[in-house]
Write an enzyme that holds these catalytic residues in place. Structure first.
Site, PDB file in Angstrom:
ATOM      1  N   GLU A 116       0.823  -1.217   0.000  1.00  0.00           N
ATOM      2  CA  GLU A 116       0.000   0.000   0.000  1.00  0.00           C
ATOM      3  C   GLU A 116       0.856   1.265   0.000  1.00  0.00           C
ATOM      4  O   GLU A 116       0.390   2.347   0.368  1.00  0.00           O
ATOM      5  CB  GLU A 116      -0.947   0.013   1.210  1.00  0.00           C
ATOM      6  CG  GLU A 116      -1.849  -1.194   1.338  1.00  0.00           C
ATOM      7  CD  GLU A 116      -2.840  -1.379   0.181  1.00  0.00           C
ATOM      8  OE1 GLU A 116      -2.877  -0.518  -0.719  1.00  0.00           O
ATOM      9  OE2 GLU A 116      -3.551  -2.398   0.177  1.00  0.00           O
ATOM     10  N   HIS A 139      -2.694   2.304   8.362  1.00  0.00           N
ATOM     11  CA  HIS A 139      -3.803   1.509   7.824  1.00  0.00           C
ATOM     12  C   HIS A 139      -3.945   0.238   8.642  1.00  0.00           C
ATOM     13  O   HIS A 139      -2.940  -0.369   9.033  1.00  0.00           O
ATOM     14  CB  HIS A 139      -3.520   1.168   6.353  1.00  0.00           C
ATOM     15  CG  HIS A 139      -4.411   0.109   5.800  1.00  0.00           C
ATOM     16  ND1 HIS A 139      -5.766   0.247   5.690  1.00  0.00           N
ATOM     17  CD2 HIS A 139      -4.140  -1.138   5.327  1.00  0.00           C
ATOM     18  CE1 HIS A 139      -6.290  -0.848   5.171  1.00  0.00           C
ATOM     19  NE2 HIS A 139      -5.329  -1.710   4.945  1.00  0.00           N
ATOM     20  N   HIS A 141      -7.177  -3.020  10.034  1.00  0.00           N
ATOM     21  CA  HIS A 141      -8.452  -3.708   9.778  1.00  0.00           C
ATOM     22  C   HIS A 141      -9.254  -3.885  11.067  1.00  0.00           C
ATOM     23  O   HIS A 141      -9.508  -5.024  11.489  1.00  0.00           O
ATOM     24  CB  HIS A 141      -8.192  -5.092   9.163  1.00  0.00           C
ATOM     25  CG  HIS A 141      -7.341  -5.095   7.922  1.00  0.00           C
ATOM     26  ND1 HIS A 141      -6.658  -6.209   7.474  1.00  0.00           N
ATOM     27  CD2 HIS A 141      -7.087  -4.125   7.013  1.00  0.00           C
ATOM     28  CE1 HIS A 141      -6.010  -5.925   6.349  1.00  0.00           C
ATOM     29  NE2 HIS A 141      -6.241  -4.662   6.052  1.00  0.00           N
ATOM     30  N   GLU A 169     -17.313  11.919  22.866  1.00  0.00           N
ATOM     31  CA  GLU A 169     -16.081  12.604  22.477  1.00  0.00           C
ATOM     32  C   GLU A 169     -15.748  12.504  20.987  1.00  0.00           C
ATOM     33  O   GLU A 169     -14.795  13.136  20.528  1.00  0.00           O
ATOM     34  CB  GLU A 169     -14.908  12.069  23.309  1.00  0.00           C
ATOM     35  CG  GLU A 169     -15.165  12.281  24.798  1.00  0.00           C
ATOM     36  CD  GLU A 169     -13.931  12.678  25.584  1.00  0.00           C
ATOM     37  OE1 GLU A 169     -12.852  12.143  25.284  1.00  0.00           O
ATOM     38  OE2 GLU A 169     -14.059  13.508  26.492  1.00  0.00           O
ATOM     39  N   HIS A 210     -12.942  -3.484   3.914  1.00  0.00           N
ATOM     40  CA  HIS A 210     -11.501  -3.736   4.013  1.00  0.00           C
ATOM     41  C   HIS A 210     -10.909  -3.209   5.336  1.00  0.00           C
ATOM     42  O   HIS A 210     -10.356  -3.988   6.109  1.00  0.00           O
ATOM     43  CB  HIS A 210     -10.787  -3.125   2.805  1.00  0.00           C
ATOM     44  CG  HIS A 210      -9.305  -3.364   2.788  1.00  0.00           C
ATOM     45  ND1 HIS A 210      -8.598  -3.692   1.666  1.00  0.00           N
ATOM     46  CD2 HIS A 210      -8.378  -3.325   3.783  1.00  0.00           C
ATOM     47  CE1 HIS A 210      -7.316  -3.851   1.955  1.00  0.00           C
ATOM     48  NE2 HIS A 210      -7.162  -3.634   3.242  1.00  0.00           N
TER      49      HIS A 210
HETATM   50  O1  2HA Z   1      -0.737  -5.519   3.363  1.00  0.00           O
HETATM   51  O2  2HA Z   1      -3.553  -4.434   4.806  1.00  0.00           O
HETATM   52  O3  2HA Z   1      -4.268  -3.562   2.438  1.00  0.00           O
HETATM   53  C1  2HA Z   1      -1.787  -5.714   4.139  1.00  0.00           C
HETATM   54  C2  2HA Z   1      -2.920  -4.839   3.889  1.00  0.00           C
HETATM   55  C3  2HA Z   1      -3.236  -4.470   2.493  1.00  0.00           C
HETATM   56 ZN    ZN Z   2      -5.479  -3.701   4.385  1.00  0.00          ZN
END
Ligand code: 2HA
Ligand code: ZN
Length: 270
Positions: A116, A139, A141, A169, A210
């Protein structure tokens, strides 16, 4: 030259990836972080003339020419960063208008930066335009934010308002709200460009089905930003199927704006 493993930026990166793993946000190789570093701090730990190898990035980002980043590696597990930071992380300098990343430290097994990387670098460019203090793109999940994208409209105003209503908050922590991208193929320049565009108006960008992107001035703040949104999504997933008897009204949110000196995103409150 000081030991880079003792550098505050390295210690914080290791602690943050470990903490994110422990929160369940980064299963397997899920998630990635890039941290923009000052050349002066890098020079305390590395000979910046010594390039280990040059890696093509596949995109251009002239705004970041000569900038240094500590970045998680592709295919690497956040779980393992603490045990082998030199394998799972890399420190790179962008050159050739961002088309090449010069590896100065790390990725010792021959690896490279996260898949990414385009989304990260393009998001840095976007955030730096609106906030010169921005240093982090993160980033991951988180389960509840991800779950929410299956059952809630992806309309950005509605998505933001729902999160704001879930914890008092929230509007204080992310007054600019949450932007939302539809499902897109990850790891591409296209999703990178779309994410960066969304980063111009908010520090949180949800990737539907995602995960989420966050941006901020340091790792702690960016972690806290995602943590707050994820907490709100958790409340939502606990109550969405139940009759709502009470809520945080727009009037209450206006009181919060006044008390904390923030302004909710234009047009998002009635
Ligand atoms: O590489 O989260 O979006 C792992 C990720 C890709
Ligand atoms: Zn990801």
């Amino acid at each position: 030259m000081k030991d880079i493993l003792t550098a505050p930026f390295m210690v914080e990166m290791i602690r943050t990836t470990t903490n994110m793993y422990n929160h369940g946000w980064d299963e397997r190789n899920g998630g990635n972080i890039s941290l923009l570093l000052d050349e002066t701090e890098v020079k305390e730990y590395l000979d910046t003339d010594h390039v280990i190898r040059s890696i093509p990035t596949g995109f251009s980002a002239p705004e970041l020419d000569g900038r240094y980043f500590l970045v998680t590696g592709t295919g690497k597990y956040f779980k393992n960063v603490q045990y082998a930071p030199d394998v799972n992380l890399g420190l790179v300098r962008l050159c050739d208008g961002g088309e090449t990343a010069q590896l100065l430290w790390g990725y010792t097994d021959g690896g490279k930066f996260t898949s990414e990387f385009p989304a990260h670098m393009m998001s840095h460019v976007a955030r730096l335009k609106v906030d010169s203090a921005n240093r982090v793109v993160m980033h991951c999940h988180p389960a509840n934010l991800l779950a929410m994208t299956y059952v809630h409209t992806l309309d950005e105003r509605e998505f933001t308002r729902t999160l704001w209503q879930m914890c008092t908050e929230c509007i204080v922590v992310f007054p600019d709200g949450v932007n939302v991208l539809p499902w897109m193929l990850c790891g591409t320049n296209e999703i990178g460009e779309a994410t960066a565009e969304k980063m111009l108006t908010a520090r949180l960008v949800v990737w539907s089905l995602h995960g989420i992107y966050g941006a901020g001035k340091d790792l702690d703040e960016t972690f806290g930003l995602i943590e707050t949104a994820e907490k709100a999504a958790e409340i939502y997933m606990k109550i969405a199927h139940l009759p709502r008897v009470n809520t945080i009204t727009d009037d209450m949110m206006h009181q919060l704006e006044e008390r904390f000196g923030v302004k909710g995103r234009e047009g998002y409150l009635d």
